[in-house]
Design a protein around this motif. Sequence first.
Motif, PDB file in Angstrom:
ATOM      1  N   PRO A  33       0.821  -1.312  -0.089  1.00  0.00           N
ATOM      2  CA  PRO A  33      -0.073   0.060  -0.099  1.00  0.00           C
ATOM      3  C   PRO A  33       0.699   1.277  -0.102  1.00  0.00           C
ATOM      4  CG  PRO A  33      -0.953  -1.555   1.411  1.00  0.00           C
ATOM      5  CD  PRO A  33       0.583  -2.144   1.197  1.00  0.00           C
ATOM      6  N   GLY A  34       2.034   1.432   0.819  1.00  0.00           N
ATOM      7  CA  GLY A  34       2.637   2.584   0.970  1.00  0.00           C
ATOM      8  C   GLY A  34       3.346   2.893  -0.345  1.00  0.00           C
ATOM      9  N   ARG A  35       4.014   2.010  -0.988  1.00  0.00           N
ATOM     10  CA  ARG A  35       4.584   2.457  -2.264  1.00  0.00           C
ATOM     11  C   ARG A  35       3.788   2.620  -3.367  1.00  0.00           C
ATOM     12  NH1 ARG A  35       9.907   2.041  -4.160  1.00  0.00           N
ATOM     13  NH2 ARG A  35      10.134   2.983  -1.885  1.00  0.00           N
ATOM     14  N   LEU A  36       2.505   1.905  -3.326  1.00  0.00           N
ATOM     15  CA  LEU A  36       1.586   2.284  -4.405  1.00  0.00           C
ATOM     16  C   LEU A  36       0.941   3.650  -4.227  1.00  0.00           C
ATOM     17  CD1 LEU A  36      -0.114   1.682  -6.941  1.00  0.00           C
ATOM     18  CD2 LEU A  36      -1.557   0.604  -5.338  1.00  0.00           C
ATOM     19  N   LEU A  37       0.859   4.077  -2.993  1.00  0.00           N
ATOM     20  CA  LEU A  37       0.434   5.273  -2.844  1.00  0.00           C
ATOM     21  C   LEU A  37       1.438   6.572  -3.208  1.00  0.00           C
ATOM     22  CD1 LEU A  37      -1.723   5.246   0.486  1.00  0.00           C
ATOM     23  CD2 LEU A  37      -2.578   5.598  -1.656  1.00  0.00           C
ATOM     24  N   ASP A  38       2.741   6.270  -2.824  1.00  0.00           N
ATOM     25  CA  ASP A  38       3.670   7.263  -3.224  1.00  0.00           C
ATOM     26  C   ASP A  38       3.638   7.323  -4.759  1.00  0.00           C
ATOM     27  OD1 ASP A  38       4.698   7.767  -0.822  1.00  0.00           O
ATOM     28  OD2 ASP A  38       6.521   6.216  -0.948  1.00  0.00           O
ATOM     29  N   MET A  39       3.416   6.153  -5.768  1.00  0.00           N
ATOM     30  CA  MET A  39       3.643   6.150  -7.209  1.00  0.00           C
ATOM     31  C   MET A  39       2.299   6.802  -7.664  1.00  0.00           C
ATOM     32  SD  MET A  39       5.264   2.688  -8.606  1.00  0.00           S
ATOM     33  CE  MET A  39       7.068   2.604  -8.427  1.00  0.00           C
ATOM     34  N   LEU A  40       1.221   6.756  -6.955  1.00  0.00           N
ATOM     35  CA  LEU A  40      -0.045   7.495  -7.351  1.00  0.00           C
ATOM     36  C   LEU A  40       0.083   8.903  -7.267  1.00  0.00           C
ATOM     37  CD1 LEU A  40      -2.950   5.108  -5.839  1.00  0.00           C
ATOM     38  CD2 LEU A  40      -2.293   5.545  -8.490  1.00  0.00           C
ATOM     39  N   ARG A  41       0.945   9.393  -6.030  1.00  0.00           N
ATOM     40  CA  ARG A  41       1.014  10.774  -6.109  1.00  0.00           C
ATOM     41  C   ARG A  41       2.067  11.412  -6.712  1.00  0.00           C
ATOM     42  NH1 ARG A  41       0.470   9.384  -0.242  1.00  0.00           N
ATOM     43  NH2 ARG A  41       2.437   8.735  -0.125  1.00  0.00           N
ATOM     44  N   GLN A  42       3.062  10.762  -6.912  1.00  0.00           N
ATOM     45  CA  GLN A  42       3.879  11.184  -7.973  1.00  0.00           C
ATOM     46  C   GLN A  42       3.437  11.249  -9.491  1.00  0.00           C
ATOM     47  OE1 GLN A  42       6.628  12.554  -7.081  1.00  0.00           O
ATOM     48  NE2 GLN A  42       6.778  11.750  -4.913  1.00  0.00           N
ATOM     49  N   GLY A  43       2.338  10.374  -9.847  1.00  0.00           N
ATOM     50  CA  GLY A  43       2.066  10.298 -11.045  1.00  0.00           C
ATOM     51  C   GLY A  43       2.622   9.329 -11.954  1.00  0.00           C
ATOM     52  N   ASP A  44       3.335   8.257 -11.568  1.00  0.00           N
ATOM     53  CA  ASP A  44       4.086   7.231 -12.373  1.00  0.00           C
ATOM     54  C   ASP A  44       3.109   6.239 -12.626  1.00  0.00           C
ATOM     55  OD1 ASP A  44       6.501   8.274 -12.494  1.00  0.00           O
ATOM     56  OD2 ASP A  44       6.979   8.041 -10.322  1.00  0.00           O
ATOM     57  N   VAL A  45       1.804   5.875 -11.511  1.00  0.00           N
ATOM     58  CA  VAL A  45       0.831   5.119 -12.014  1.00  0.00           C
ATOM     59  C   VAL A  45      -0.440   5.643 -11.926  1.00  0.00           C
ATOM     60  CG1 VAL A  45      -0.218   2.881 -10.853  1.00  0.00           C
ATOM     61  CG2 VAL A  45       2.469   3.055 -10.817  1.00  0.00           C
ATOM     62  N   LEU A  46      -1.285   5.182 -12.620  1.00  0.00           N
ATOM     63  CA  LEU A  46      -2.648   5.674 -12.591  1.00  0.00           C
ATOM     64  C   LEU A  46      -3.736   4.437 -12.732  1.00  0.00           C
ATOM     65  CD1 LEU A  46      -3.129   8.785 -15.186  1.00  0.00           C
ATOM     66  CD2 LEU A  46      -3.374   8.600 -12.539  1.00  0.00           C
ATOM     67  N   LEU A  47      -4.776   4.343 -11.815  1.00  0.00           N
ATOM     68  CA  LEU A  47      -5.295   3.078 -11.819  1.00  0.00           C
ATOM     69  C   LEU A  47      -6.924   3.044 -12.372  1.00  0.00           C
ATOM     70  CD1 LEU A  47      -4.943   2.372  -7.889  1.00  0.00           C
ATOM     71  CD2 LEU A  47      -3.728   1.471  -9.850  1.00  0.00           C
ATOM     72  N   ASP A  48      -6.884   4.125 -13.443  1.00  0.00           N
ATOM     73  CA  ASP A  48      -8.069   4.261 -14.210  1.00  0.00           C
ATOM     74  C   ASP A  48      -8.466   3.306 -15.240  1.00  0.00           C
ATOM     75  OD1 ASP A  48      -5.829   4.964 -15.784  1.00  0.00           O
ATOM     76  OD2 ASP A  48      -6.881   6.468 -17.257  1.00  0.00           O
ATOM     77  N   ARG A  49      -7.775   2.115 -15.437  1.00  0.00           N
ATOM     78  CA  ARG A  49      -7.878   1.052 -16.351  1.00  0.00           C
ATOM     79  C   ARG A  49      -7.954  -0.056 -15.738  1.00  0.00           C
ATOM     80  NH1 ARG A  49      -4.438   2.680 -21.814  1.00  0.00           N
ATOM     81  NH2 ARG A  49      -4.847   4.963 -21.792  1.00  0.00           N
ATOM     82  N   VAL A  50      -7.906  -0.167 -14.285  1.00  0.00           N
ATOM     83  CA  VAL A  50      -7.921  -1.256 -13.859  1.00  0.00           C
ATOM     84  C   VAL A  50      -9.365  -1.844 -13.516  1.00  0.00           C
ATOM     85  CG1 VAL A  50      -7.776  -2.224 -11.406  1.00  0.00           C
ATOM     86  CG2 VAL A  50      -5.851  -0.713 -12.094  1.00  0.00           C
ATOM     87  N   ASP A  51      -9.501  -3.207 -14.173  1.00  0.00           N
ATOM     88  CA  ASP A  51     -10.841  -3.997 -14.175  1.00  0.00           C
ATOM     89  C   ASP A  51     -11.021  -5.106 -13.251  1.00  0.00           C
ATOM     90  OD1 ASP A  51      -9.221  -5.893 -15.537  1.00  0.00           O
ATOM     91  OD2 ASP A  51     -10.053  -5.020 -17.316  1.00  0.00           O
ATOM     92  N   THR A  52      -9.585  -5.362 -12.417  1.00  0.00           N
ATOM     93  CA  THR A  52      -9.569  -6.553 -11.482  1.00  0.00           C
ATOM     94  C   THR A  52      -8.780  -6.234 -10.418  1.00  0.00           C
ATOM     95  OG1 THR A  52      -9.735  -8.123 -13.320  1.00  0.00           O
ATOM     96  CG2 THR A  52      -9.115  -8.826 -11.354  1.00  0.00           C
ATOM     97  N   LEU A  53      -9.318  -5.940  -9.263  1.00  0.00           N
ATOM     98  CA  LEU A  53      -8.613  -5.734  -7.807  1.00  0.00           C
ATOM     99  C   LEU A  53      -8.619  -7.095  -6.934  1.00  0.00           C
ATOM    100  CD1 LEU A  53      -7.460  -3.719  -5.927  1.00  0.00           C
ATOM    101  CD2 LEU A  53      -9.812  -3.096  -5.125  1.00  0.00           C
ATOM    102  N   VAL A  54      -7.403  -7.107  -6.659  1.00  0.00           N
ATOM    103  CA  VAL A  54      -7.194  -8.401  -5.816  1.00  0.00           C
ATOM    104  C   VAL A  54      -6.493  -7.844  -4.250  1.00  0.00           C
ATOM    105  CG1 VAL A  54      -5.946 -10.555  -5.423  1.00  0.00           C
ATOM    106  CG2 VAL A  54      -6.711  -9.962  -7.682  1.00  0.00           C
TER     107      VAL A  54
END
Length: 535
Positions: free
Chosen positions: A247-268
Amino acid sequence: MRHTETEPTATAAAGQAATGDGAPDDKAQKRRRRRGGRRRRGGRARTVAPDGGKAAGREGGGEPRREESARRGGKGRGGRGRGRDRRGGQGVDESYRERGHAERPAGPAPEVDIPAFAALGLTGDLLAGVGAMGYVEPTPIQEQAIPRVLSGRDVVGCAQTGTGKTAAFVLPILQRMSAPMAADGKTAHPSALVVTPTRELCGQIEEVGETLATYTGRRVVAVFGGVPYDPQARRVRKGVDLLVATPGRLLDMLRQGDVLLDRVDTLVLDEADRMLDMGFWPDVKRIVDAVPAKRQNLFFSATMSKTVLGIIADTLHDPVFIELGGSATPVENIEQRVLPVNQDQKVDLLVEYFRHHDPERTLVFTRTRRRAERLARTLNKAGVTCEAIHGDRSQSQRQEALDGFKEGRISVLVATDVVARGIDVEGISHVINFDIPTNPEDYVHRIGRTARAGASGVAVSLVTAEDVHELVAIERLIGATLERHDLPDFTYEKRNILESHQVRPRPGKLVWNGGAFRAWNKTGVRRRVPGKRSR
């Protein structure tokens, strides 16, 4: 009696130096002394250095924030590569090196004959990946989950540790992917996301996913904290189909704009209960809110409590519940034993146990990081090749210890619960609970490190007089009373450890109950009005 010499504080030293031979302090010196003590601002204590500056670092001391950010390879506030896992408490391990990743695809998929997996609806490219993993027959959780995930249903899967849950969701996710990977070199747009609580589990899922995706052309990438940010960011910017993250690193990448989750159709959410225990749930909720509402939800764990089910209920849509072997049932191939012992003889008993049982590949669990370090040092002095792995160690140290354990260079690995669920090593013969876990569900996850994939194993728990309540809670959870044994040729001191049937509930615990307090006493439940003292 042992006394500890203490050094004078910086404030006291400054005051002594200024006053000389007992001369009275002047006003400026008095002000410095007042500034050097602890202050309260807004009801919260903070430590102030003698010069009035705020002490840096969580533990009192350290470098200023800006210098710390530069040392970690960042670019100051808001710059790329801050790379600190928000909950880790440890700086980035600059010595960590990414493992090698094979190019995908690895050539044309060979024809394989695995009818049991083909009957589940998997195609040729994925069947070749199944063959690369060495699978022949699906496990019960795979047999139940794969067809339902392929059909697009939300799934809550609860099965014993070591039964192949990772492949149960990775295989159908890879097959359901239809859109080409989005790779613009700037931002990653994964189509599937797996969130896990620990770095080790994150890396384990990545390895399994890469192998299963060998001939599909799909990219599986893991990101986690405690290691440099930039190498992971460069990997995800190249494109990723299945992203595995803490969770922590993913939130970092979301804040930095390196990852966008707008196309995620499966969440595990893998090991959702552990993320709740570790306090990750607020972060997980932020991640869930960043994913499109129209998606498939998959939750997998070896234990799934009512609390977790209640929390995740609002994220599910007409889910299928798969529960195999009970929600907290250890694998039948595990022989479980209890060794009653006094607290001050635990270490001696463990050393003696290893003299009688060759620790070919043994996992020892402790409750705290400090105890893990101490125990590892003691075992090494006793001639047992041992390493410790816990949250205070850098990622490269943790990976080195885990690799040594896998390769047989280390016979005993001492670990804490934080990393328990990411240790997936074949051939672990023994799991020893040096400390009984306070959470009974952790017991199931601990001993599940052995007897994986149909093998057999032994789980040994050292129980003291202070642990009997935890032992009873474990026995209640797994629905069995664990047999107690004594170690031959070990000289026990006088013990007073209650049998399970002799243990009574702990008295006097107050809990809030709709405007009244409940307190256990000899006659049962006693209610009293809040604010009114009971006699």
